[in-house]
Write a protein that holds these residues in place. Sequence first.
Motif, PDB file in Angstrom:
ATOM      1  N   ASP A  62       0.607  -1.467   0.040  1.00 52.96           N
ATOM      2  CA  ASP A  62      -0.170   0.233  -0.164  1.00 52.96           C
ATOM      3  C   ASP A  62       0.845   1.663  -0.391  1.00 52.96           C
ATOM      4  O   ASP A  62       0.787   2.072   1.406  1.00 52.96           O
ATOM      5  N   GLU A  63       1.341   1.285  -1.207  1.00 53.57           N
ATOM      6  CA  GLU A  63       2.373   2.680  -1.433  1.00 53.57           C
ATOM      7  C   GLU A  63       1.890   3.624  -2.562  1.00 53.57           C
ATOM      8  O   GLU A  63       0.991   2.783  -3.650  1.00 53.57           O
ATOM      9  N   GLY A  64       2.184   4.462  -2.687  1.00 51.31           N
ATOM     10  CA  GLY A  64       1.824   5.477  -3.981  1.00 51.31           C
ATOM     11  C   GLY A  64       0.584   6.519  -3.733  1.00 51.31           C
ATOM     12  O   GLY A  64      -0.247   5.988  -2.926  1.00 51.31           O
ATOM     13  N   ILE A  65       0.221   6.861  -4.788  1.00 54.12           N
ATOM     14  CA  ILE A  65      -0.820   8.267  -4.799  1.00 54.12           C
ATOM     15  C   ILE A  65      -1.807   7.770  -6.232  1.00 54.12           C
ATOM     16  O   ILE A  65      -1.558   7.198  -7.107  1.00 54.12           O
ATOM     17  N   VAL A  66      -3.713   7.813  -5.928  1.00 50.09           N
ATOM     18  CA  VAL A  66      -3.179   7.888  -7.223  1.00 50.09           C
ATOM     19  C   VAL A  66      -4.662   9.526  -7.009  1.00 50.09           C
ATOM     20  O   VAL A  66      -5.207   9.862  -6.265  1.00 50.09           O
ATOM     21  N   LEU A  67      -4.462   9.444  -8.128  1.00 53.45           N
ATOM     22  CA  LEU A  67      -5.783  10.877  -8.820  1.00 53.45           C
ATOM     23  C   LEU A  67      -6.462  10.029  -9.826  1.00 53.45           C
ATOM     24  O   LEU A  67      -6.317   9.638 -10.343  1.00 53.45           O
ATOM     25  N   VAL A  68      -7.792  10.688  -9.031  1.00 56.86           N
ATOM     26  CA  VAL A  68      -9.385   9.944  -9.527  1.00 56.86           C
ATOM     27  C   VAL A  68      -9.261  11.823 -10.166  1.00 56.86           C
ATOM     28  O   VAL A  68     -10.268  12.912  -9.796  1.00 56.86           O
ATOM     29  N   SER A  69      -8.989  11.585 -11.400  1.00 60.44           N
ATOM     30  CA  SER A  69      -9.601  12.565 -12.046  1.00 60.44           C
ATOM     31  C   SER A  69     -10.178  12.753 -13.857  1.00 60.44           C
ATOM     32  O   SER A  69      -8.492  12.366 -14.304  1.00 60.44           O
ATOM     33  N   ASP A  70     -11.072  12.904 -14.217  1.00 61.11           N
ATOM     34  CA  ASP A  70     -11.594  12.966 -15.425  1.00 61.11           C
ATOM     35  C   ASP A  70     -10.888  13.745 -16.657  1.00 61.11           C
ATOM     36  O   ASP A  70     -10.630  14.771 -16.207  1.00 61.11           O
ATOM     37  N   MET A  71     -10.297  13.118 -18.063  1.00 57.76           N
ATOM     38  CA  MET A  71      -9.944  13.791 -18.908  1.00 57.76           C
ATOM     39  C   MET A  71     -10.594  14.089 -20.196  1.00 57.76           C
ATOM     40  O   MET A  71      -9.657  13.804 -21.122  1.00 57.76           O
ATOM     41  N   SER A  72     -11.559  13.570 -20.130  1.00 53.51           N
ATOM     42  CA  SER A  72     -12.672  13.384 -21.042  1.00 53.51           C
ATOM     43  C   SER A  72     -13.029  15.437 -21.648  1.00 53.51           C
ATOM     44  O   SER A  72     -13.656  15.028 -22.576  1.00 53.51           O
ATOM     45  N   THR A  73     -13.179  16.136 -20.805  1.00 52.29           N
ATOM     46  CA  THR A  73     -13.046  17.527 -21.857  1.00 52.29           C
ATOM     47  C   THR A  73     -12.011  18.298 -21.683  1.00 52.29           C
ATOM     48  O   THR A  73     -10.851  18.411 -20.362  1.00 52.29           O
ATOM     49  N   PRO A  74     -11.736  19.120 -22.522  1.00 55.17           N
ATOM     50  CA  PRO A  74     -10.946  20.311 -22.068  1.00 55.17           C
ATOM     51  C   PRO A  74     -10.358  20.866 -20.507  1.00 55.17           C
ATOM     52  O   PRO A  74      -9.624  20.676 -19.897  1.00 55.17           O
ATOM     53  N   VAL A  75     -11.252  20.885 -20.010  1.00 58.83           N
ATOM     54  CA  VAL A  75     -11.333  21.791 -18.444  1.00 58.83           C
ATOM     55  C   VAL A  75     -11.177  20.402 -17.443  1.00 58.83           C
ATOM     56  O   VAL A  75     -10.388  21.230 -16.561  1.00 58.83           O
ATOM     57  N   GLY A  76     -11.422  19.076 -17.943  1.00 59.97           N
ATOM     58  CA  GLY A  76     -10.617  18.602 -17.163  1.00 59.97           C
ATOM     59  C   GLY A  76      -9.519  18.057 -17.088  1.00 59.97           C
ATOM     60  O   GLY A  76      -8.959  17.747 -16.161  1.00 59.97           O
ATOM     61  N   ILE A  77      -9.408  17.738 -18.495  1.00 64.09           N
ATOM     62  CA  ILE A  77      -7.321  18.075 -18.924  1.00 64.09           C
ATOM     63  C   ILE A  77      -6.662  19.350 -18.785  1.00 64.09           C
ATOM     64  O   ILE A  77      -5.637  18.432 -17.606  1.00 64.09           O
ATOM     65  N   GLN A  78      -7.594  20.491 -18.228  1.00 61.30           N
ATOM     66  CA  GLN A  78      -6.789  21.102 -17.462  1.00 61.30           C
ATOM     67  C   GLN A  78      -6.608  21.080 -16.210  1.00 61.30           C
ATOM     68  O   GLN A  78      -5.122  21.245 -15.612  1.00 61.30           O
ATOM     69  N   PHE A  79      -7.562  20.457 -15.637  1.00 60.76           N
ATOM     70  CA  PHE A  79      -7.513  20.152 -14.029  1.00 60.76           C
ATOM     71  C   PHE A  79      -6.636  19.502 -13.341  1.00 60.76           C
ATOM     72  O   PHE A  79      -5.568  19.013 -12.937  1.00 60.76           O
ATOM     73  N   SER A  80      -7.116  18.397 -14.607  1.00 62.05           N
ATOM     74  CA  SER A  80      -5.997  16.376 -14.033  1.00 62.05           C
ATOM     75  C   SER A  80      -4.463  17.594 -14.362  1.00 62.05           C
ATOM     76  O   SER A  80      -4.062  16.628 -13.340  1.00 62.05           O
ATOM     77  N   MET A  81      -4.615  18.425 -15.459  1.00 62.39           N
ATOM     78  CA  MET A  81      -2.922  17.927 -15.738  1.00 62.39           C
ATOM     79  C   MET A  81      -2.239  18.548 -15.130  1.00 62.39           C
ATOM     80  O   MET A  81      -0.831  18.441 -14.303  1.00 62.39           O
TER      81      MET A  81
END
Length: 227
Positions: free
Chosen positions: A87-106
């Motif tokens: 149990d090590e590490g980080i997962v980012l749960v962030s949708d990248m199916s839209t331009p705004v989602g891509i911006q925030f996720s990246m």
Amino acid sequence: MSTGEIRSSNILRIGSSTLVELEEKVKALRTINLNVKKRRFIICREDIKVASGEVIIPKGSDIDISKVMLLKRHFKPEHQIRTFQPDEGIVLVSDMSTPVGIQFSMDLVTQVMNIGGGAYEAFIDRVDSFKEFAALYNKALFPKLAVVGYIPPQPERIKEEMAFYQLIARTDPYIRMLEIMHTQIKPHPVIPRMRNIAINPEDRDSWKRFILEIITEYTKAYSIEQR
């Protein structure tokens, strides 16, 4: 904590524990493993030798409380032990199916990847949804911390995300979770009662506080209380 320390040191304490930290983890895991689907454990990544050269704990050994007591007889509390945990590490749960989602996720990916100067890249995953996170959890290695970013605001999508979030929370209440808001992109949290922090692009210290929050949440002592 300086920016240099955040970027260059093992600030997340992955793969290494002091003897004090090791004892705390081993004791906590005895309780945690009674309440989770997947067992957590700690393995020694090196032969541990005493001054005479005798190996008292071989590489690959599962470290339990008896081995911790053995180590305490030979080493000081601050002695570093190289360890492995599933149990090590980080997962980012962030949708990248839209331009705004891509911006925030990246933006989130970039900031998290910069922790430790990129040393933790192998310990960071990104998924589009809690459904994908649930599949990730079923693998041999699973994250300690989930960072929740952009989730499309459509009611049906939020309903689905909540269903899989609740499934994960019931299956393993010890996975740490932190929801990230954004004053322009995501002004309100999606997951009720989840700890959250807001990013304000007009506040240049906003991302610094985000990183410090990630580090604090990741490195805090194991809790034996369910969420």
